[in-house]
Design a protein around this motif. Structure first.
Motif, PDB file in Angstrom:
ATOM      1  N   MET A 214       0.849  -1.206   0.101  1.00  0.00           N
ATOM      2  CA  MET A 214      -0.022   0.054   0.074  1.00  0.00           C
ATOM      3  C   MET A 214       1.048   1.171   0.037  1.00  0.00           C
ATOM      4  SD  MET A 214      -3.451   0.510   2.129  1.00  0.00           S
ATOM      5  CE  MET A 214      -2.955   1.188   3.592  1.00  0.00           C
ATOM      6  N   MET A 215       0.429   2.248  -0.538  1.00  0.00           N
ATOM      7  CA  MET A 215       1.007   3.504  -0.593  1.00  0.00           C
ATOM      8  C   MET A 215      -0.217   4.769  -0.737  1.00  0.00           C
ATOM      9  SD  MET A 215       3.201   3.833  -4.163  1.00  0.00           S
ATOM     10  CE  MET A 215       3.657   5.408  -3.728  1.00  0.00           C
ATOM     11  N   ASP A 216       0.254   6.114  -0.550  1.00  0.00           N
ATOM     12  CA  ASP A 216      -0.724   6.932  -1.173  1.00  0.00           C
ATOM     13  C   ASP A 216      -0.423   7.787  -2.416  1.00  0.00           C
ATOM     14  OD1 ASP A 216       1.423   8.485  -0.065  1.00  0.00           O
ATOM     15  OD2 ASP A 216       0.359  10.106   0.500  1.00  0.00           O
ATOM     16  N   ILE A 217      -1.384   8.086  -3.086  1.00  0.00           N
ATOM     17  CA  ILE A 217      -1.087   8.595  -4.482  1.00  0.00           C
ATOM     18  C   ILE A 217      -0.852  10.202  -4.196  1.00  0.00           C
ATOM     19  CG2 ILE A 217      -2.013   8.656  -6.748  1.00  0.00           C
ATOM     20  CD1 ILE A 217      -3.780   6.467  -5.991  1.00  0.00           C
ATOM     21  N   SER A 218       0.525  10.441  -4.369  1.00  0.00           N
ATOM     22  CA  SER A 218       0.802  11.836  -4.233  1.00  0.00           C
ATOM     23  C   SER A 218       1.412  12.347  -5.601  1.00  0.00           C
ATOM     24  CB  SER A 218       2.074  12.068  -3.228  1.00  0.00           C
ATOM     25  OG  SER A 218       2.831  11.071  -3.345  1.00  0.00           O
ATOM     26  N   ASP A 219       1.840  11.594  -6.621  1.00  0.00           N
ATOM     27  CA  ASP A 219       2.464  11.897  -7.684  1.00  0.00           C
ATOM     28  C   ASP A 219       1.808  11.328  -8.818  1.00  0.00           C
ATOM     29  OD1 ASP A 219       4.640  13.143  -6.207  1.00  0.00           O
ATOM     30  OD2 ASP A 219       6.289  11.536  -6.436  1.00  0.00           O
ATOM     31  N   ALA A 264      -6.044  11.525 -15.035  1.00  0.00           N
ATOM     32  CA  ALA A 264      -6.249  10.421 -13.855  1.00  0.00           C
ATOM     33  C   ALA A 264      -5.118   9.557 -13.486  1.00  0.00           C
ATOM     34  CB  ALA A 264      -7.297   9.696 -14.560  1.00  0.00           C
ATOM     35  N   ALA A 265      -4.177   9.068 -14.347  1.00  0.00           N
ATOM     36  CA  ALA A 265      -2.860   8.404 -14.286  1.00  0.00           C
ATOM     37  C   ALA A 265      -1.811   9.064 -13.758  1.00  0.00           C
ATOM     38  CB  ALA A 265      -2.833   7.535 -15.326  1.00  0.00           C
ATOM     39  N   GLY A 266      -1.533  10.451 -14.462  1.00  0.00           N
ATOM     40  CA  GLY A 266      -0.425  10.917 -14.371  1.00  0.00           C
ATOM     41  C   GLY A 266      -0.559  12.216 -13.469  1.00  0.00           C
ATOM     42  N   GLY A 267      -1.539  12.675 -12.995  1.00  0.00           N
ATOM     43  CA  GLY A 267      -1.764  13.740 -12.288  1.00  0.00           C
ATOM     44  C   GLY A 267      -1.637  13.492 -10.558  1.00  0.00           C
ATOM     45  N   GLY A 268      -1.039  14.169  -9.927  1.00  0.00           N
ATOM     46  CA  GLY A 268      -0.801  13.696  -8.435  1.00  0.00           C
ATOM     47  C   GLY A 268      -2.008  14.407  -7.532  1.00  0.00           C
ATOM     48  N   GLU A 269      -1.409  14.217  -6.255  1.00  0.00           N
ATOM     49  CA  GLU A 269      -2.228  14.811  -5.146  1.00  0.00           C
ATOM     50  C   GLU A 269      -3.563  14.695  -5.069  1.00  0.00           C
ATOM     51  OE1 GLU A 269      -0.921  18.978  -5.224  1.00  0.00           O
ATOM     52  OE2 GLU A 269       0.904  18.353  -4.191  1.00  0.00           O
ATOM     53  N   ASP A 270      -4.017  13.175  -5.214  1.00  0.00           N
ATOM     54  CA  ASP A 270      -5.543  13.125  -5.091  1.00  0.00           C
ATOM     55  C   ASP A 270      -5.433  12.348  -3.698  1.00  0.00           C
ATOM     56  OD1 ASP A 270      -7.029  13.352  -7.365  1.00  0.00           O
ATOM     57  OD2 ASP A 270      -5.962  12.211  -8.507  1.00  0.00           O
ATOM     58  N   THR A 314       2.601  10.665 -19.809  1.00  0.00           N
ATOM     59  CA  THR A 314       3.233  11.255 -18.767  1.00  0.00           C
ATOM     60  C   THR A 314       3.774  10.371 -17.749  1.00  0.00           C
ATOM     61  OG1 THR A 314       2.633  12.326 -16.562  1.00  0.00           O
ATOM     62  CG2 THR A 314       0.985  10.887 -17.557  1.00  0.00           C
ATOM     63  N   ILE A 315       4.736  10.408 -16.900  1.00  0.00           N
ATOM     64  CA  ILE A 315       5.226   9.687 -15.932  1.00  0.00           C
ATOM     65  C   ILE A 315       5.097   9.951 -14.628  1.00  0.00           C
ATOM     66  CG2 ILE A 315       7.170   8.515 -17.405  1.00  0.00           C
ATOM     67  CD1 ILE A 315       9.035  10.184 -15.707  1.00  0.00           C
ATOM     68  N   GLY A 316       4.139  11.081 -14.362  1.00  0.00           N
ATOM     69  CA  GLY A 316       3.961  11.623 -13.090  1.00  0.00           C
ATOM     70  C   GLY A 316       4.929  12.388 -12.617  1.00  0.00           C
ATOM     71  N   TYR A 317       4.851  13.124 -11.560  1.00  0.00           N
ATOM     72  CA  TYR A 317       5.345  14.303 -11.241  1.00  0.00           C
ATOM     73  C   TYR A 317       6.783  14.050 -10.800  1.00  0.00           C
ATOM     74  CZ  TYR A 317       6.459  19.064  -9.727  1.00  0.00           C
ATOM     75  OH  TYR A 317       7.334  20.322  -9.635  1.00  0.00           O
TER      76      TYR A 317
END
Ligand code: ADP
Ligand code: MG
Length: 320
Positions: A214-219, A264-270, A314-317
């Protein structure tokens, strides 16, 4: 990083290689460090927010920044399945933020701390030459040996998230592009400015005893899922058509011509949780969880849309 560019994660690897970690302690590499303490584990993490990098004074209220500064840290405890117990706050305020801005900042920080019942127990206060600098340390706990790491994913597991993806990224776009604040746009902006860390859900998921990683979605999952895959030595298939996406985001993307899947896949901070578990976990928790893919042998992510391979731009932030 001057000439020898190793990137944000390469730099963290360099730091890690310089320090020996005592046996029984988990250090760098997950959402929190994990230190055994009696029949509990202590979960410790720290996260920084800088003006101009993480927020703009012109785009967020001081209360919003206070809220988010606490939220992102509580989320890192949620990401381990822990209960947040305390935060510590260090601030550097330039002259023009030392009065009202600082007071309103604390108001927002206190508001979310009250909701999650997490006291602020210390910190440090300094002046800054130009920009606001904010750093929080957070302490959480969980029963000994039960923390959920990024390394627990196994081939055959289903990949889940706890809620809609991309709203925060949509809200950020709306702020940056100065979109008219229709009710739909306003909801995305709210999700960007006032995220709700999934603390209860994280604890409940840990208590099922069925969660692998488990992890949180920051990036953004494009970046964050890779951390789980790397730590677990596995690969993944993700079905973009199965991502939970809010009607607000769908509508605004249509209106603005934005690419829904990139957001949805590349955007962070949800700050939703990303985790792996047997597929039938859906029937064993009393809050919504959304299957988005599966863990497979190999490495990296294979993205699919309606049964066809799909290439994400994108590969995320990453910060550098
Ligand atoms: P998160 O997004 O969950 O806050 P990061 O991607 O920022 O996690 O960091 C990944 C890991 O690297 C974490 O374990 C974090 O504690 C560690 N880390 C990041 N920067 C530093 C640093 N400057 N010194 C030591 N550890 C760091
Ligand atoms: Mg995290």
């Amino acid at each position: 990083m001057g000439e020898s560019r190793v990137g944000e994660f390469g730099f963290i690897d360099q730091i890690k290689s310089r320090f020996d970690v005592p046996a029984g302690i988990f250090g760098i590499g997950d959402d929190c460090a994990v230190l055994p303490a009696g029949d509990e584990d202590w979960l410790v993490s720290t996260d920084m927010l800088l003006e101009g990098v993480h927020f703009l004074r012109s785009a967020s209220s001081a209360e919003d920044v206070g809220w988010k500064t606490a939220a992102v840290n509580l989320s890192d405890v949620a990401a381990m399945g822990g209960t947040p117990k305390a935060t510590f706050l260090s601030v550097g305020f330039p002259k023009d933020a030392q009065g009202t801005w600082a007071e309103r900042f604390i108001e927002g920080y206190a508001a979310i701390s009250k909701i999650y019942q997490v006291p602020l127990l210390g910190g440090d206060t300094t002046s800054s030459l130009r920009d606001i600098a904010l750093n929080v340390g957070v302490l959480g706990t969980c029963p000994r040996g039960t923390a959920l790491y990024r390394s627990g994913a196994r081939v055959g597991d289903t990949i889940f998230v706890t809620g809609a993806l991309g709203d925060s990224a949509g809200g950020l776009q709306a702020i940056l592009k100065n979109l008219e604040r229709t009710p739909l746009v306003q909801q995305l902006v709210e999700r960007h400015l006032r995220p709700m860390p999934r603390v209860k859900e994280g604890m409940a998921l840990r208590e099922t005893g069925c969660v692998g990683a488990m992890m949180d979605i920051s990036d953004g999952i494009a970046s964050d899922l890779r951390h789980i895959l790397k730590a677990s030595g596995v690969g993944a298939e993700v079905y973009l058509d199965q991502l939970p996406i809010s009607t607000e985001l769908k509508t605004v993307c249509q209106e603005q011509g934005w690419d829904l899947y990139e957001l949805a896949a590349g955007g962070g901070e949800d700050f939703e949780l990303l985790f792996t578990a047997p597929a039938d976990l859906v029937n064993r928790v009393d809050f919504p969880i959304f299957p988005i893919g599966k863990i497979v042998a190999g490495q990296g992510v294979k993205w699919q849309l309606n049964g066809n391979d799909y290439t994400l731009k994108t590969i995320g932030y990453q910060h550098f």
